[in-house]
Design a protein around this motif. Structure first.
Motif, short mmCIF file in Angstrom:
data_model
loop_
_atom_site.label_atom_id
_atom_site.label_comp_id
_atom_site.label_asym_id
_atom_site.label_seq_id
_atom_site.Cartn_x
_atom_site.Cartn_y
_atom_site.Cartn_z
N ALA A 288 -42.56 -2.29 55.26
CA ALA A 288 -43.87 -2.77 54.39
C ALA A 288 -45.29 -2.42 55.07
N GLY A 289 -45.28 -2.58 56.32
CA GLY A 289 -46.64 -2.07 57.02
C GLY A 289 -46.74 -0.64 57.09
N ALA A 290 -45.83 0.23 56.99
CA ALA A 290 -45.69 1.52 57.09
C ALA A 290 -46.11 1.91 55.75
N GLY A 291 -45.49 1.33 54.69
CA GLY A 291 -45.62 1.66 53.40
C GLY A 291 -47.24 1.49 52.65
N ILE A 292 -47.72 0.34 53.47
CA ILE A 292 -49.26 -0.03 53.04
C ILE A 292 -50.09 1.09 53.83
N MET A 293 -49.68 1.52 54.95
CA MET A 293 -50.52 2.62 55.73
C MET A 293 -50.44 3.93 55.14
N LYS A 294 -49.37 4.07 54.64
CA LYS A 294 -48.97 5.59 53.77
C LYS A 294 -49.44 5.46 52.51
N ARG A 295 -49.89 4.33 51.91
CA ARG A 295 -50.17 4.25 50.47
C ARG A 295 -49.25 4.30 49.61
N SER A 296 -48.12 3.90 49.97
CA SER A 296 -46.85 3.99 48.88
C SER A 296 -47.14 3.24 47.87
N SER A 297 -46.17 3.38 46.87
CA SER A 297 -46.25 2.62 45.44
C SER A 297 -46.24 1.05 45.54
N LEU A 298 -47.00 0.30 44.77
CA LEU A 298 -46.97 -1.18 44.75
C LEU A 298 -45.66 -1.82 44.68
N LYS A 299 -44.57 -0.97 43.82
CA LYS A 299 -43.31 -1.61 43.48
C LYS A 299 -42.40 -1.37 44.88
N GLU A 300 -42.71 -0.43 45.58
CA GLU A 300 -41.91 0.06 46.90
C GLU A 300 -42.40 -1.03 47.94
N ILE A 301 -43.74 -1.42 47.99
CA ILE A 301 -44.06 -2.45 49.21
C ILE A 301 -43.74 -3.74 48.73
N GLY A 302 -43.66 -3.89 47.42
CA GLY A 302 -43.39 -5.42 47.09
C GLY A 302 -41.85 -5.73 47.12
N SER A 303 -41.25 -4.57 46.91
CA SER A 303 -39.60 -4.68 47.03
C SER A 303 -39.36 -4.99 48.52
#
Length: 205
Positions: free
Chosen positions: A179-194
């Motif tokens: 989740a932390g890496a996903g926020i930094m990479k600006r991944s999709s909201l669905k991916e971070i939320g999952s």
């Protein structure tokens, strides 16, 4: 008077005066071009900074309260585990160290939740979530040591109880890291939320 005016005009039409005049016009045009280039360069740098800040300063306010509750619950779980070691008179061993790591992880998650309310706190949120994952990873290692200790004491019930918590805690560790890496990479909201949902389900287990 006409002769003097003609003489003056003829002097100003001299090649040297024409050269100075042309050089003066050239210098003016040069400074104008240089000034325009400087302005455009500064404008471009401001635009780049603005675009970079917009990319990082995404809104994380909606997750502030739920994440804060999760952090408090995780920290409380670690404190309860430490209290258990005090009652069992094994305080200071691997089990209490695991509880301290879980408590620290909860504090990091709570700090991430508090920082997510600010527009400029995205990087801090990422760091706190990944630090929480590191604390949980260390807690997993301490729990493995505690399992071996209770197996050596022939306390199979306690050993199995601790062993059953290894996989869920490790799953939460990986979920927070992702989740932390996903926020930094600006991944999709669905991916971070999952990732957060996956970690929450593991904590219930």
């Amino acid at each position: 008077r006409k002769d003097s005016m003609h003489l003056a005009s003829s002097r100003f039409n001299h090649p040297c005066f024409l050269t100075v005049s042309s050089n003066s016009n050239s210098m003016k045009s040069y400074h104008q071009i240089k000034g325009n280039m400087f302005k455009s360069k500064n404008l471009g740098s401001r635009q780049r900074k603005r675009s970079a800040s917009v990319g990082l300063n995404m809104s994380l306010k909606p997750m502030a309260l739920p994440l804060l509750d999760c952090g408090k619950a995780l920290a409380r779980s670690g404190e309860l585990l430490i209290d258990v070691t005090t009652e069992l008179e094994v305080y200071g061993g691997s089990l209490s160290a695991a509880g301290a790591g879980i408590r620290n992880a909860g504090d990091c998650v709570a700090q991430a939740a508090a920082t997510s309310r600010f527009k400029t706190g995205t990087e801090i949120v990422c760091d706190e979530l990944r630090e929480a994952a590191t604390c949980l990873s260390e807690s997993t290692d301490k729990l493995r040591v505690a399992v071996k200790e209770y197996e050596a004491k022939d306390d199979e019930a306690m050993a199995k109880c601790l062993e059953s918590s290894l996989v869920p805690i490790k799953t939460v560790c990986l979920a927070l890291e992702s989740a932390g890496a996903g926020i930094m990479k600006r991944s999709s909201l669905k991916e971070i939320g999952s990732r957060f949902v996956e970690g929450g389900i593991s904590l219930v287990q």
